[in-house]
Write a protein that holds these residues in place. Structure first.
Motif, PDB file in Angstrom:
ATOM      1  N   THR A 268     -22.216   9.949  -0.255  1.00  0.00           N
ATOM      2  CA  THR A 268     -21.503   9.037  -0.253  1.00  0.00           C
ATOM      3  C   THR A 268     -19.918   9.116  -0.410  1.00  0.00           C
ATOM      4  N   GLU A 269     -19.303   8.036   0.634  1.00  0.00           N
ATOM      5  CA  GLU A 269     -17.831   8.411   0.764  1.00  0.00           C
ATOM      6  C   GLU A 269     -17.341   7.064   0.412  1.00  0.00           C
ATOM      7  N   VAL A 270     -16.134   7.015  -0.551  1.00  0.00           N
ATOM      8  CA  VAL A 270     -15.284   5.955  -0.974  1.00  0.00           C
ATOM      9  C   VAL A 270     -13.962   5.894  -0.534  1.00  0.00           C
ATOM     10  N   THR A 271     -13.182   4.898   0.122  1.00  0.00           N
ATOM     11  CA  THR A 271     -11.645   4.957   0.410  1.00  0.00           C
ATOM     12  C   THR A 271     -11.327   3.855  -0.574  1.00  0.00           C
ATOM     13  N   TYR A 272      -9.995   4.375  -0.892  1.00  0.00           N
ATOM     14  CA  TYR A 272      -9.046   3.259  -1.682  1.00  0.00           C
ATOM     15  C   TYR A 272      -7.841   3.037  -0.945  1.00  0.00           C
ATOM     16  N   GLN A 273      -7.297   1.859  -1.121  1.00  0.00           N
ATOM     17  CA  GLN A 273      -5.897   1.724  -0.655  1.00  0.00           C
ATOM     18  C   GLN A 273      -5.309   1.261  -1.957  1.00  0.00           C
ATOM     19  N   VAL A 274      -4.253   2.114  -2.389  1.00  0.00           N
ATOM     20  CA  VAL A 274      -3.519   1.614  -3.453  1.00  0.00           C
ATOM     21  C   VAL A 274      -2.174   1.108  -3.852  1.00  0.00           C
ATOM     22  N   SER A 275      -1.780   0.278  -4.559  1.00  0.00           N
ATOM     23  CA  SER A 275      -0.821  -0.567  -4.484  1.00  0.00           C
ATOM     24  C   SER A 275       0.511   0.124  -5.230  1.00  0.00           C
TER      25      SER A 275
ATOM     26  N   CYS B 133     -16.507   1.327   0.597  1.00  0.00           N
ATOM     27  CA  CYS B 133     -17.578   2.325   0.822  1.00  0.00           C
ATOM     28  C   CYS B 133     -17.897   2.558   2.230  1.00  0.00           C
ATOM     29  N   VAL B 134     -17.706   3.599   2.947  1.00  0.00           N
ATOM     30  CA  VAL B 134     -17.558   3.798   4.145  1.00  0.00           C
ATOM     31  C   VAL B 134     -18.931   4.653   4.757  1.00  0.00           C
ATOM     32  N   ARG B 135     -19.496   5.060   3.533  1.00  0.00           N
ATOM     33  CA  ARG B 135     -20.803   6.088   3.900  1.00  0.00           C
ATOM     34  C   ARG B 135     -21.545   5.888   2.674  1.00  0.00           C
ATOM     35  N   GLY B 136     -22.665   5.555   2.803  1.00  0.00           N
ATOM     36  CA  GLY B 136     -23.906   5.377   1.790  1.00  0.00           C
ATOM     37  C   GLY B 136     -23.723   3.985   1.002  1.00  0.00           C
ATOM     38  N   ALA B 137     -23.738   4.113  -0.464  1.00  0.00           N
ATOM     39  CA  ALA B 137     -23.372   2.727  -1.110  1.00  0.00           C
ATOM     40  C   ALA B 137     -23.381   3.143  -2.593  1.00  0.00           C
ATOM     41  N   ILE B 138     -22.387   2.306  -3.142  1.00  0.00           N
ATOM     42  CA  ILE B 138     -21.939   2.275  -4.546  1.00  0.00           C
ATOM     43  C   ILE B 138     -22.367   0.897  -5.255  1.00  0.00           C
ATOM     44  N   VAL B 139     -22.239   1.031  -6.461  1.00  0.00           N
ATOM     45  CA  VAL B 139     -22.049  -0.170  -7.417  1.00  0.00           C
ATOM     46  C   VAL B 139     -20.788   0.046  -7.784  1.00  0.00           C
ATOM     47  N   ASP B 140     -19.694  -0.866  -7.540  1.00  0.00           N
ATOM     48  CA  ASP B 140     -18.414  -0.789  -7.872  1.00  0.00           C
ATOM     49  C   ASP B 140     -18.066  -1.648  -9.197  1.00  0.00           C
TER      50      ASP B 140
ATOM     51  N   VAL C 116       0.976  -1.195  -0.248  1.00  0.00           N
ATOM     52  CA  VAL C 116      -0.218   0.216  -0.097  1.00  0.00           C
ATOM     53  C   VAL C 116       0.842   1.184  -0.038  1.00  0.00           C
ATOM     54  N   VAL C 117       0.911   1.897  -1.059  1.00  0.00           N
ATOM     55  CA  VAL C 117       1.645   3.160  -1.347  1.00  0.00           C
ATOM     56  C   VAL C 117       0.928   4.538  -1.026  1.00  0.00           C
ATOM     57  N   GLN C 118      -0.449   4.227  -1.054  1.00  0.00           N
ATOM     58  CA  GLN C 118      -1.119   5.546  -0.935  1.00  0.00           C
ATOM     59  C   GLN C 118      -2.683   5.171  -0.615  1.00  0.00           C
ATOM     60  N   ALA C 119      -3.266   6.048  -0.106  1.00  0.00           N
ATOM     61  CA  ALA C 119      -4.494   5.793   0.580  1.00  0.00           C
ATOM     62  C   ALA C 119      -5.418   7.166   0.196  1.00  0.00           C
ATOM     63  N   ASN C 120      -6.562   6.872  -0.604  1.00  0.00           N
ATOM     64  CA  ASN C 120      -7.442   8.227  -1.211  1.00  0.00           C
ATOM     65  C   ASN C 120      -8.741   7.931  -0.757  1.00  0.00           C
ATOM     66  N   MET C 121      -9.575   9.004  -0.720  1.00  0.00           N
ATOM     67  CA  MET C 121     -10.821   9.123  -0.415  1.00  0.00           C
ATOM     68  C   MET C 121     -11.756   9.983  -1.523  1.00  0.00           C
ATOM     69  N   SER C 122     -12.870   9.632  -1.574  1.00  0.00           N
ATOM     70  CA  SER C 122     -13.906  10.483  -2.647  1.00  0.00           C
ATOM     71  C   SER C 122     -14.952  10.574  -1.724  1.00  0.00           C
ATOM     72  N   PHE C 123     -15.704  11.648  -2.044  1.00  0.00           N
ATOM     73  CA  PHE C 123     -16.783  12.144  -1.567  1.00  0.00           C
ATOM     74  C   PHE C 123     -17.715  12.467  -2.761  1.00  0.00           C
ATOM     75  N   ASN C 124     -18.900  12.135  -2.636  1.00  0.00           N
ATOM     76  CA  ASN C 124     -19.964  12.583  -3.751  1.00  0.00           C
ATOM     77  C   ASN C 124     -21.257  12.864  -3.032  1.00  0.00           C
ATOM     78  N   HIS C 125     -21.866  13.871  -3.511  1.00  0.00           N
ATOM     79  CA  HIS C 125     -22.916  14.637  -3.080  1.00  0.00           C
ATOM     80  C   HIS C 125     -24.059  13.971  -3.667  1.00  0.00           C
ATOM     81  N   ARG C 126     -24.431  13.542  -4.806  1.00  0.00           N
ATOM     82  CA  ARG C 126     -25.482  13.043  -5.284  1.00  0.00           C
ATOM     83  C   ARG C 126     -25.450  11.485  -5.911  1.00  0.00           C
ATOM     84  N   ALA C 127     -26.893  10.824  -5.550  1.00  0.00           N
ATOM     85  CA  ALA C 127     -26.919   9.742  -6.014  1.00  0.00           C
ATOM     86  C   ALA C 127     -26.971   9.974  -7.858  1.00  0.00           C
ATOM     87  N   GLY C 128     -26.423   8.767  -8.332  1.00  0.00           N
ATOM     88  CA  GLY C 128     -26.130   8.502  -9.822  1.00  0.00           C
ATOM     89  C   GLY C 128     -24.768   9.147 -10.111  1.00  0.00           C
ATOM     90  N   THR C 129     -24.049   9.751  -9.213  1.00  0.00           N
ATOM     91  CA  THR C 129     -22.577  10.353  -9.836  1.00  0.00           C
ATOM     92  C   THR C 129     -21.646   9.084 -10.209  1.00  0.00           C
TER      93      THR C 129
END
Length: 180
Positions: free
Chosen positions: A128-135, A76-83, A44-57
């Motif tokens: 919705t909030e999403v986190t990533y651990q990146v290699s 996904c740590v808040r809300g829900a996504i399809v990945d 793991v060399v990097q960790a990222n987070m994205s926040f999204n205001h609206r459903a359908g983003t």
């Protein structure tokens, strides 16, 4: 942790094994020994987070090309996504196929997306909030993408796309030629 294979070679759903008591639960979300035993990259060399205001983003479909390997553990740590993980590795037995997995704060699942596999997601709910651990480190010169609605791959997003960047809307359709 439990590692469940998907339709894409090397792409895994990672489920927690929660230990519960009166306080709630505890679970390991990452372990180099367990990831290595499952054949996954442990760096793991990097960790990222994205926040999204609206459903359908919609964010994606992004990938890095060789030699810029970048595997992702997405949660996904808040809300829900399809990945979605779209296999664009031409030497892969699952080239052209995709895996679509719901990740949410409620189901606490994660998705491991192997290097060189395109990745994107759509939010199912607002805020919705999403986190990533990146290699691997992000390399702008190695960034590529495919359009989220490219008919060659048949990805059926569950919601109408309400928000998308111009860059993500403008990725090209696959023309049948070998991909870099």
């Amino acid at each position: 942790m439990r590692f469940l294979p998907t339709e894409v070679e090397g792409c895994m759903v990672v489920e927690l094994e929660a230990r519960s008591d009166d306080r709630g639960f505890f679970a390991r979300t990452f372990c180099t020994d367990e990831f290595a035993a499952a054949g996954l990259d442990t760096q793991v060399v990097q960790a990222n987070m994205s926040f999204n205001h609206r459903a359908g983003t919609l964010r994606g479909m992004h990938r890095q090309v060789p030699p810029h390997a970048e595997g992702k553990l997405v949660r996904c740590v808040r809300g829900a996504i399809v990945d979605v993980a779209l296999d664009l590795r031409e030497d892969s037995p699952t080239f052209g196929r995709h895996a679509m997995v719901e990740l949410s704060a409620d189901n606490r699942r994660a998705l491991w997306v192997p290097p060189y596999v395109a990745h994107g997601y759509q939010t199912l709910v607002d805020e919705t909030e999403v986190t990533y651990q990146v290699s691997g480190p992000y390399a702008p010169e190695g960034e590529r993408g495919q359009r989220y609605d490219d008919p060659a791959f048949g990805i059926r997003w569950p919601l109408e796309v309400t928000v998308i960047s111009e860059k993500d809307r403008s990725w090209p359709d696959w023309d049948g030629r070998p991909l870099p």
